[in-house]
Design a protein around this motif. Structure first.
Motif, PDB file in Angstrom:
ATOM      1  N   PRO A  63       5.648  -4.775   3.440  1.00  0.00           N
ATOM      2  CA  PRO A  63       7.043  -5.049   3.067  1.00  0.00           C
ATOM      3  C   PRO A  63       7.995  -3.978   3.611  1.00  0.00           C
ATOM      4  O   PRO A  63       8.566  -3.183   2.864  1.00  0.00           O
ATOM      5  N   TRP A  64       8.157  -3.983   4.932  1.00  0.00           N
ATOM      6  CA  TRP A  64       9.039  -2.991   5.556  1.00  0.00           C
ATOM      7  C   TRP A  64      10.467  -3.176   5.063  1.00  0.00           C
ATOM      8  O   TRP A  64      11.025  -4.270   5.127  1.00  0.00           O
ATOM      9  N   SER A  65      11.084  -2.120   4.608  1.00  0.00           N
ATOM     10  CA  SER A  65      12.494  -2.167   4.238  1.00  0.00           C
ATOM     11  C   SER A  65      13.340  -2.064   5.499  1.00  0.00           C
ATOM     12  O   SER A  65      12.860  -1.700   6.573  1.00  0.00           O
ATOM     13  N   GLU A  66      14.618  -2.396   5.354  1.00  0.00           N
ATOM     14  CA  GLU A  66      15.526  -2.270   6.502  1.00  0.00           C
ATOM     15  C   GLU A  66      15.585  -0.823   6.969  1.00  0.00           C
ATOM     16  O   GLU A  66      15.655  -0.539   8.160  1.00  0.00           O
ATOM     17  N   GLY A  67      15.514   0.107   6.012  1.00  0.00           N
ATOM     18  CA  GLY A  67      15.532   1.525   6.376  1.00  0.00           C
ATOM     19  C   GLY A  67      14.313   1.933   7.179  1.00  0.00           C
ATOM     20  O   GLY A  67      14.417   2.694   8.135  1.00  0.00           O
ATOM     21  N   ALA A  97      -1.890   6.357   0.913  1.00  0.00           N
ATOM     22  CA  ALA A  97      -0.978   6.941  -0.079  1.00  0.00           C
ATOM     23  C   ALA A  97       0.045   5.922  -0.567  1.00  0.00           C
ATOM     24  O   ALA A  97       0.462   5.946  -1.732  1.00  0.00           O
ATOM     25  N   ALA A  98       0.463   5.003   0.325  1.00  0.00           N
ATOM     26  CA  ALA A  98       1.469   4.014  -0.047  1.00  0.00           C
ATOM     27  C   ALA A  98       0.905   2.911  -0.933  1.00  0.00           C
ATOM     28  O   ALA A  98       1.622   2.335  -1.754  1.00  0.00           O
ATOM     29  N   VAL A  99      -0.397   2.587  -0.766  1.00  0.00           N
ATOM     30  CA  VAL A  99      -0.982   1.492  -1.555  1.00  0.00           C
ATOM     31  C   VAL A  99      -1.710   1.987  -2.798  1.00  0.00           C
ATOM     32  O   VAL A  99      -2.209   1.175  -3.582  1.00  0.00           O
ATOM     33  N   GLU A 100      -1.759   3.277  -2.986  1.00  0.00           N
ATOM     34  CA  GLU A 100      -2.480   3.830  -4.136  1.00  0.00           C
ATOM     35  C   GLU A 100      -1.932   3.254  -5.446  1.00  0.00           C
ATOM     36  O   GLU A 100      -0.727   3.283  -5.713  1.00  0.00           O
ATOM     37  N   GLY A 101      -2.824   2.725  -6.266  1.00  0.00           N
ATOM     38  CA  GLY A 101      -2.428   2.160  -7.549  1.00  0.00           C
ATOM     39  C   GLY A 101      -1.873   0.754  -7.470  1.00  0.00           C
ATOM     40  O   GLY A 101      -1.433   0.201  -8.490  1.00  0.00           O
ATOM     41  N   ALA A 107       3.859  -4.897  -3.712  1.00  0.00           N
ATOM     42  CA  ALA A 107       4.134  -3.986  -4.827  1.00  0.00           C
ATOM     43  C   ALA A 107       4.426  -2.567  -4.355  1.00  0.00           C
ATOM     44  O   ALA A 107       4.729  -1.693  -5.172  1.00  0.00           O
ATOM     45  N   ILE A 108       4.340  -2.348  -3.048  1.00  0.00           N
ATOM     46  CA  ILE A 108       4.663  -1.021  -2.518  1.00  0.00           C
ATOM     47  C   ILE A 108       6.145  -0.749  -2.756  1.00  0.00           C
ATOM     48  O   ILE A 108       6.999  -1.566  -2.393  1.00  0.00           O
ATOM     49  N   PRO A 109       6.517   0.365  -3.379  1.00  0.00           N
ATOM     50  CA  PRO A 109       7.920   0.625  -3.720  1.00  0.00           C
ATOM     51  C   PRO A 109       8.800   0.764  -2.482  1.00  0.00           C
ATOM     52  O   PRO A 109       8.337   1.196  -1.420  1.00  0.00           O
ATOM     53  N   PRO A 110      10.073   0.386  -2.603  1.00  0.00           N
ATOM     54  CA  PRO A 110      11.009   0.582  -1.499  1.00  0.00           C
ATOM     55  C   PRO A 110      11.060   2.059  -1.103  1.00  0.00           C
ATOM     56  O   PRO A 110      11.117   2.936  -1.948  1.00  0.00           O
ATOM     57  N   GLY A 111      11.024   2.309   0.150  1.00  0.00           N
ATOM     58  CA  GLY A 111      11.079   3.679   0.647  1.00  0.00           C
ATOM     59  C   GLY A 111       9.726   4.332   0.824  1.00  0.00           C
ATOM     60  O   GLY A 111       9.630   5.353   1.511  1.00  0.00           O
ATOM     61  N   ALA A 112       8.667   3.767   0.213  1.00  0.00           N
ATOM     62  CA  ALA A 112       7.349   4.396   0.301  1.00  0.00           C
ATOM     63  C   ALA A 112       6.801   4.367   1.728  1.00  0.00           C
ATOM     64  O   ALA A 112       6.158   5.317   2.175  1.00  0.00           O
ATOM     65  N   LEU A 113       7.045   3.269   2.425  1.00  0.00           N
ATOM     66  CA  LEU A 113       6.545   3.172   3.796  1.00  0.00           C
ATOM     67  C   LEU A 113       7.309   4.120   4.721  1.00  0.00           C
ATOM     68  O   LEU A 113       6.721   4.726   5.627  1.00  0.00           O
TER      69      LEU A 113
END
Length: 246
Positions: A63-67, A97-101, A107-113
């Motif tokens: 889920p790549w954000s625009e940022g 690290a991004a998929v942990e939990g 469900a990956i939070p915005p900005g995590a990638l």
């Protein structure tokens, strides 16, 4: 064969949903005797399945954000490798690290990638991106505007023409001093001109543009000499009130 039957905890990845389904299986060698949902699957098993799913099916599942997308384009423009090939080659360094939990990619939070791929880069690489491909252009009016490095024709920025009053030189980016493609708009955000030569625009077609804009937006300033005028995003009355309050 009771002594040869074993219980395995596995996880299946579904590329359609981007989710992992933890399973508990009873096996006799290669033969699966039974299977069902596993409510006690180890988090590392689920994370590994998500990473492997991306490895097999591609980065577009994320889920790549625009940022994040914009950062990758800026990196490419600056000559820093964050393309699909480079990221897949180093997948185990940044994605866990991004998929942990998580049990689902969405469900990956915005900005995590963005944070994950930034952590791949050295300080020198990050500084090069900021130097060669800055994220924003700041106008003489003080407004900031995202620069689109993936635009056709080169780095592009869209902004109201009034924000550029007082600018006599065309804005550039990067070590090669590449002229920004300026998509100039009216106060209502409607396109009025695209240029790579702002001084030429001021000296040329600006007179006709200003005449039309005075009729459509009489409350806004439309100077004859925009290169020496004060940049503003306010109406003439608002500017006057601001000047009186000083």
């Amino acid at each position: 064969f009771a002594d040869r039957i074993e219980t395995r905890h596995t996880a299946e990845f579904d590329p359609a949903s981007g989710a992992v389904r933890p399973l508990r299986e009873r096996r006799l060698g290669a033969v699966r005797l039974s299977s069902g949902p596993d409510s006690h699957a180890a988090p590392e098993t689920i994370a590994a399945a998500l990473v492997e799913g991306v490895r097999r099916h591609g980065l577009d599942l994320l889920p790549w954000s625009e940022g994040a997308r914009a950062f990758r384009v800026r990196a490419d423009y600056a000559g820093v490798a964050l393309d699909d090939e480079a990221l897949l080659a180093r997948l185990d360094e940044w994605l866990p690290a991004a998929v942990e939990g998580r049990r689902r990619l969405d469900a990956i939070p915005p900005g995590a990638l963005t944070e994950a791929i930034r952590n791949l880069l050295s300080w020198d690489d990050l500084q090069r991106i900021e130097r060669v491909a800055p994220a924003h252009f700041t106008s003489p009016a003080g407004s900031t505007h995202a620069i689109d490095y993936g635009a056709e024709g080169g780095p592009r920025v869209e902004l109201r023409v009034q924000a550029l009053f007082g600018l006599a030189e065309h804005p550039v980016v990067g070590e090669g001093r590449v002229p920004l493609v300026l998509s100039l708009t009216s106060p209502a955000g409607r396109p009025i001109q695209t240029t790579r030569d702002l001084p030429g625009f001021w000296a040329g077609s600006w007179a006709a543009v200003a005449k039309e804009m005075r009729g459509r937006y009489p409350k806004h300033p439309w100077p004859d000499d925009p290169a020496s005028a004060n940049a503003t995003l306010r109406t003439k009355n608002a500017d006057a009130r601001r000047a009186q309050s000083r």
